[in-house]
Motif scaffolding. Sequence first.
Motif, short mmCIF file in Angstrom:
data_model
loop_
_atom_site.label_atom_id
_atom_site.label_comp_id
_atom_site.label_asym_id
_atom_site.label_seq_id
_atom_site.Cartn_x
_atom_site.Cartn_y
_atom_site.Cartn_z
N PHE B 90 52.81 4.88 -103.44
CA PHE B 90 53.51 4.94 -102.15
C PHE B 90 53.48 3.59 -101.45
CE2 PHE B 90 52.11 9.33 -102.79
CZ PHE B 90 53.36 9.89 -102.90
N VAL B 91 52.40 2.85 -101.69
CA VAL B 91 52.28 1.53 -101.11
C VAL B 91 52.54 0.51 -102.20
CG1 VAL B 91 50.75 -0.05 -99.91
CG2 VAL B 91 50.53 2.41 -99.54
N VAL B 92 53.56 -0.30 -102.01
CA VAL B 92 53.85 -1.34 -102.99
C VAL B 92 52.93 -2.51 -102.72
CG1 VAL B 92 55.62 -2.73 -104.08
CG2 VAL B 92 56.24 -0.68 -102.82
N LYS B 93 52.21 -2.95 -103.75
CA LYS B 93 51.30 -4.07 -103.56
C LYS B 93 51.66 -5.17 -104.53
CE LYS B 93 46.42 -5.17 -103.85
NZ LYS B 93 45.13 -4.63 -104.30
N ARG B 94 51.87 -6.35 -104.00
CA ARG B 94 52.14 -7.49 -104.88
C ARG B 94 51.05 -8.51 -104.72
NH1 ARG B 94 58.42 -9.00 -104.67
NH2 ARG B 94 57.62 -10.69 -105.94
#
Lengths: 487, 158
Positions: B90-94
């Motif tokens: 749900f949380v996009v982390k780059r």
Amino acid sequence: MSNSKRLHPIAAVTNFFKQLKELIVPFIAFFVFGTKASEGDLWFFMGSIAVVMLVLGIGVLNWLRFSYRLEEGELRMEYGLLVRKKRYIPFDRIQSLDFSEGILHRPFGLVKVKVETAGPSGAADAEAVLTAITKEEANRIQDIIAQAKGKLVEGALDTEVERLEERAEENVIYQISSKELLVLATTSGGVGVVLSAMVAFLSQLDDLIPYESAYREVERVVSNGIVIVSVLVFIGFLLAWVVALIGTMVKFAQFTVKKTEREIIISRGLLEKRQITIPLNRIQAVRISENILRQPFGLCSVYLISAGGSVRNTEGSKVLLLPAVKKAQVAHILQEHLPILATKQPFNKPPKRSLPRYLFRGALMVVPFVITAIAIFKLWGLLSIMLFLFSSAWSYVIYKDAGWSIEGQQLNIQYRGFIKHTLFMKKNNVQSVSYKESFFQRRKNLATMTSLIKSGMGAIGGTIVDIEKEEAREIYHWYSHSQKAPF
Amino acid sequence: MNEPQKRISDKALSVWRITGAITSVSIMVMAGGVIWLSNVFSWPAWVVIAAVAAIILHVYLYVYLFPLLRWKRWRYEVREQEIELQQGVFVVKRTLVPMIRVQHVDTRQGPLLKKYGLATVDVSTAATVHEIPALPMEEAEELRQFISRLARVADEDV
């Protein structure tokens, strides 16, 4: 240089006391929960003496078996009672030498030397300790090591004279004033510790104080007047506070920060003198911390985040550089002394539309308490809704304190949990940067940034939540080492 | 949005589904226990319904939905100067890890990954560890060598 040496006999005594201190908890446990029958008393007494003698014996034997010498560019130590251990540390692996003087050291002009090495990361024995040697000896060791390292760094050019000059070139960059010491002590959180220690102590004395009759006494006093009780409680608090005050003052008296060409040297303490050395190239970040007690006075503490320290000794990873100074003066005191600038410039703030998210997060923390309160106290539990007021106020403070800025090769992040931190770090020291965006953040064009730096064996990070997406990308781009823009 | 280019192996989906199924089994055992208890103590019917719903939901989320979302999201790219990772459900982390910060690279493989011929690559800096899960074995090995070669070139203090 090559003949092996023993530590000063005081080392045996300090070892003995250290061991004894570790035994004190089981001792007390034994004392409290142990047998109460009177015929056990003699055995208990004899047993205690036997244990103490044993510990003393071990301390002396350990001292006899410990020897160290400096030869072939290495600090060589041999020790161990049952298992004989040898430990050779090459000079160029030695990161720093820390001197400290305990109460036992001072009358004899001795120091305890802690040798910090750039050992394998995570190793529990990344440091070695010489428990007690004379000051001259310590200085000699320091000179020999510095000389050896200097040669490595500067080649054969280095001469004795130059060395001496460099040693003389220590300039004091900060010295605590008595006023600052007083403010530091009055605003330290030590009161709580002292109070809990007092409570623990009183509860340990169960057998000695006739609580039964004491309670009766107390009952009488209480019936005589609440006033007396509250006065007594107040005096108790006052005493605890004074004890904490004196404790802090003794600990931080003569707090001095010096700088040489390659390192920062911090020394402090009245009864026990401690000295911490941090090589400049191990400094990863500078952190300014403001707790709620000190913030109203415009005071803050400054820490150095260092790559030093080991698993056992986390002290080396966050070192207190300035205990309590006016925030406005930090930049002035530090000037250009550190590789990282702790300047005060405008911070970019999260936009207004992220405030509701801050408030929401705060409220979420309170919800379980409110539900429990209502479940238990029914109608009266509704009063706990007041908690939302506190959470909102606090969330607003957190929102207000969040911020970031980039100046050249440096990233500065400001954030608050309970304490407001400002973290200054160089791009070179940042280990990784992450950009985070949840479903709800995306709808509002917000994002979260985290940057991690090395601190001792682990990582510490500065996270700034709900800033403009574009700004988060800007930080991401700033950190990216490749030509091609990642977004 | 300019995402990192490379995907991880699509066999990762199967591996994650199996892992999810294993946790689902443990949930089933627990829910089964609850149903049995409610039978013995004749608890209200909604307890049984809730237990069954929990099983169905868990299977749906952990065997079907999450692995799919996770796999769709997972991207990585190894460039000369840095490694970029993208992950999350749900949380996009780059995450950016510069090559000069990389200290060592490991590959590892559990029994499940081994069965599918996959391996996980761990990239370690002085302070953090970053994981690229479920790459085909040869690719993982190549990547490991590639990164360690680049990391050696970009040698610097801490």
